[in-house]
Design a protein around this motif. Structure first.
Motif, short mmCIF file in Angstrom:
data_model
loop_
_atom_site.label_atom_id
_atom_site.label_comp_id
_atom_site.label_asym_id
_atom_site.label_seq_id
_atom_site.Cartn_x
_atom_site.Cartn_y
_atom_site.Cartn_z
N ASP A 196 -38.81 16.68 34.65
CA ASP A 196 -38.73 17.13 33.44
C ASP A 196 -37.35 16.58 32.34
OD1 ASP A 196 -40.33 20.03 32.95
OD2 ASP A 196 -39.03 20.46 34.45
N ARG A 199 -37.40 9.97 31.43
CA ARG A 199 -38.73 8.72 30.88
C ARG A 199 -39.26 7.91 32.31
NH1 ARG A 199 -34.12 8.00 26.26
NH2 ARG A 199 -32.73 8.72 28.36
N LEU A 217 -45.92 12.00 35.07
CA LEU A 217 -46.52 13.13 33.49
C LEU A 217 -46.93 14.87 34.81
CD1 LEU A 217 -49.53 11.08 31.71
CD2 LEU A 217 -46.95 12.10 30.83
N GLY A 220 -43.51 16.61 34.93
CA GLY A 220 -42.88 16.97 33.57
C GLY A 220 -42.22 15.87 33.06
N THR A 222 -41.77 12.17 30.50
CA THR A 222 -42.51 11.62 29.56
C THR A 222 -42.83 9.99 29.86
OG1 THR A 222 -40.84 10.48 28.64
CG2 THR A 222 -42.01 12.53 27.47
N ALA A 284 -53.24 12.37 28.04
CA ALA A 284 -51.42 12.38 27.57
C ALA A 284 -50.88 11.65 26.26
CB ALA A 284 -50.61 11.73 28.79
N ARG A 285 -51.79 9.81 26.45
CA ARG A 285 -51.06 9.87 24.95
C ARG A 285 -51.11 10.53 23.57
NH1 ARG A 285 -52.40 6.26 21.23
NH2 ARG A 285 -54.86 7.24 21.42
N ARG A 289 -46.98 12.67 25.78
CA ARG A 289 -46.83 11.91 26.59
C ARG A 289 -46.50 11.06 26.78
NH1 ARG A 289 -47.12 16.89 30.30
NH2 ARG A 289 -45.08 15.07 31.13
#
Ligand SMILES: Cc1cc2nc3c(=O)[nH]c(=O)nc-3n(C[C@H](O)[C@H](O)[C@H](O)COP(=O)(O)OP(=O)(O)OC[C@H]3O[C@@H](n4cnc5c(N)ncnc54)[C@H](O)[C@@H]3O)c2cc1C
Ligand SMILES: NC(=O)c1ccc[n+]([C@@H]2O[C@H](COP(=O)([O-])OP(=O)(O)OC[C@H]3O[C@@H](n4cnc5c(N)ncnc54)[C@H](OP(=O)(O)O)[C@@H]3O)[C@@H](O)[C@H]2O)c1
Length: 425
Positions: A196, A199, A217, A220, A222, A284-285, A289
């Motif tokens: 979480d 990146r 993803l 958690g 990005t 997701a895009r 995220r």
């Protein structure tokens, strides 16, 4: 069998116990059950499919990309029959019947158990191979343990070459923790905790990049997905015509090895995702995220103590905590230690580092056969996959039957454990 076995001969040794070697042993023993005593498989794990199972688990691959007939059993319908016979038909997906990973693994285990194939494998890492000075003599293998082993015929089924690291990821000052920059070959998703707030930059455009992005993803993070060309979605690595005579007939008739190399490259056209994985990434895009960077490459990396500063080819910059390389594996004789040794001892024509093997996948009459991606000049673009394993097994089996088999394998060295076979009946 058409030729006599001699007591002084040596065994068929297969290096590697992955899916391709399993295809070969299952096919060979179906044709010649009594050759079992002459067959040895060497793998560091001492068991079948260890690396394959590990990679599927670590990358959390839920199902195979290849269709249901692509598996190590000689009968192409065997996996479907197995699934339906056990009420697991729902674990075959879509019109091509791609199997769940667990189903495929259980099916292979049943093949191993029913044919008593586990007994063929012994633990060991082959470090060196020496061809016989005269063509009729045995080959000699040295294992990491110091043992030496003789073989009359050798099959190299060692899987892909070394992980491919882009130039910008090499020779970095050792300032970052190892977990901040990893290749998919060593990444272990299930062992990671939550990510979480982190990146993750995933580099690559093949299916592994898709699985790594989804894995990040789910934890958690990005994701920045960076692909040096446009991301492509298609069911298989290449057009299904390459899995049958439609395209392979013309390929086999092509006399130029250079042209064959080109055809393989074009057929694959780089990495690709399945439409399902592409769809999940697109969701997701849309959800914000995942950011997709197409036709962009990394230029330079700088570790800033807790995160990477990444300079990209379009002039943009990214800040991420982790970089995961899904850049595939090196393919070529110079990237496989045993093939490098073979090339030194019995040089073979290479096209762009790929060997020009015989139609039976033999290495210039040296008593060595090569399975996997490096048989692509003979088998076409699917050579590295399970389909390639099936076809390679068919050809090598024919080659071995033709050559007249060995009688035993002998371990040399101190305390020599004899693998000498019982007399042939
Ligand atoms: C995540 C992932 C998913 C894939 N999914 C599919 C799919 O769905 N369908 C498909 O057709 N293909 C798939 N592939 C391609 C896949 O690599 C092959 O199908 C399969 O693993 C190749 O089998 P192999 O026997 O050539 O190699 P491996 O499975 O790598 O087995 C080679 C074995 O040789 C051993 N070995 C290597 N060197 C030595 C040595 N010197 N001495 C002793 N042993 C040695 C290794 O330890 C290993 O156990 C996938 C690949 C990846 C990475
Ligand atoms: N069953 C499954 O679900 C599953 C899961 C994962 C993998 N697989 C299979 O396993 C095989 C290997 O797949 P893979 O994704 O690991 O490898 P791959 O298909 O070879 O893809 C590697 C990707 O990395 C890119 N790349 C290579 N070097 C790069 C560099 N220096 N900079 C930037 N990008 C670079 C390549 O770009 P280009 O496209 O430009 O070449 C390609 O997109 C395939 O057959 C695949 O289908 C199956």
């Amino acid at each position: 069998m058409g030729c006599e076995l001699t007591a002084g001969g040596a065994a068929i040794v297969v290096v590697g116990a992955g899916p391709q070697a399993l295809c070969l042993c299952a096919q060979l023993l179906r044709k010649r059950p009594r050759w079992r005593r002459h067959l040895r498989v060497i793998d560091p794990a001492g068991a079948w499919l260890s690396r394959w199972r590990r990679q599927m688990h670590r990358l959390e691959v839920p199902m195979l990309r290849s269709p249901a007939p692509h598996h190590p059993h000689p009968n192409p319908n065997a996996l479907r029959d197995y699934a339906h016979g056990r009420g697991r038909g729902h674990q075959l997906h879509g019109p091509f019947g791609q199997p769940h990973t667990g189903l495929f693994s259980d099916f292979c285990q049943q093949l191993i158990d029913s044919e008593n194939l586990a007994a063929l494998v012994r633990p060991g890492q082959v470090r060196e191979l020496r061809l016989a000075p005269c063509r009729s003599g045995p080959l000699e293998l040295s294992l990491a343990s110091g043992e030496r082993l003789q073989a009359r015929q050798l099959v190299l089924a060692c899987g892909p070459g070394e992980p491919r690291w882009p130039a910008w990821a090499l020779d970095l000052p050792p300032l970052h923790p190892p977990a901040a920059l990893q290749h998919s070959r060593t990444l272990n998703l299930p062992a990671l905790g939550r990510l979480d707030g982190q990146r993750v930059l995933v580099v690559g455009g093949g299916l592994t990049s898709g699985h790594l992005a989804l894995g990040a993803l789910e934890r958690g993070a990005t994701v920045e997905l960076l692909c040096r060309r446009r991301l492509r979605a298609q069911p298989f690595d290449s057009d299904p015509g390459w899995l049958g005579p439609k395209r392979l007939k013309a390929f086999a008739a092509e006399p130029s090895w250079q042209r064959r190399r080109q055809l393989v490259r074009q057929a694959r056209g780089g990495g690709s995702l399945t439409p399902e994985v592409r769809h999940r990434l697109e969701q997701a895009r849309r959800g914000g995220r995942l950011r997709l960077h197409e036709q962009i490459e990394v230029r330079q990396l700088h570790w800033g103590g807790s995160h990477w500063q990444v300079a990209c080819s379009d002039g943009s910059a990214l800040t991420v905590e982790r970089i995961w390389l899904a850049t595939g594996h090196q393919q070529g004789v110079s990237h496989q230690p045993l093939l490098r040794q073979l090339q030194r001892q019995r040089p073979l024509e290479l096209v762009d580092d790929w060997p020009v093997l015989s139609p039976e996948l033999g290495w210039g009459g040296a008593g060595v056969f090569v399975m996997g991606g490096l048989s692509a000049l003979q088998l076409g673009p699917a050579a590295a996959t399970i389909h390639g394993g099936r076809e390679g097994a068919r050809r090598i089996t024919a080659g071995l039957l033709h050559r007249c088999p060995p009688a035993s394998a002998t371990v040399l060295g101190s305390g020599a454990e004899s693998l000498r076979a019982a007399p042939e009946r």
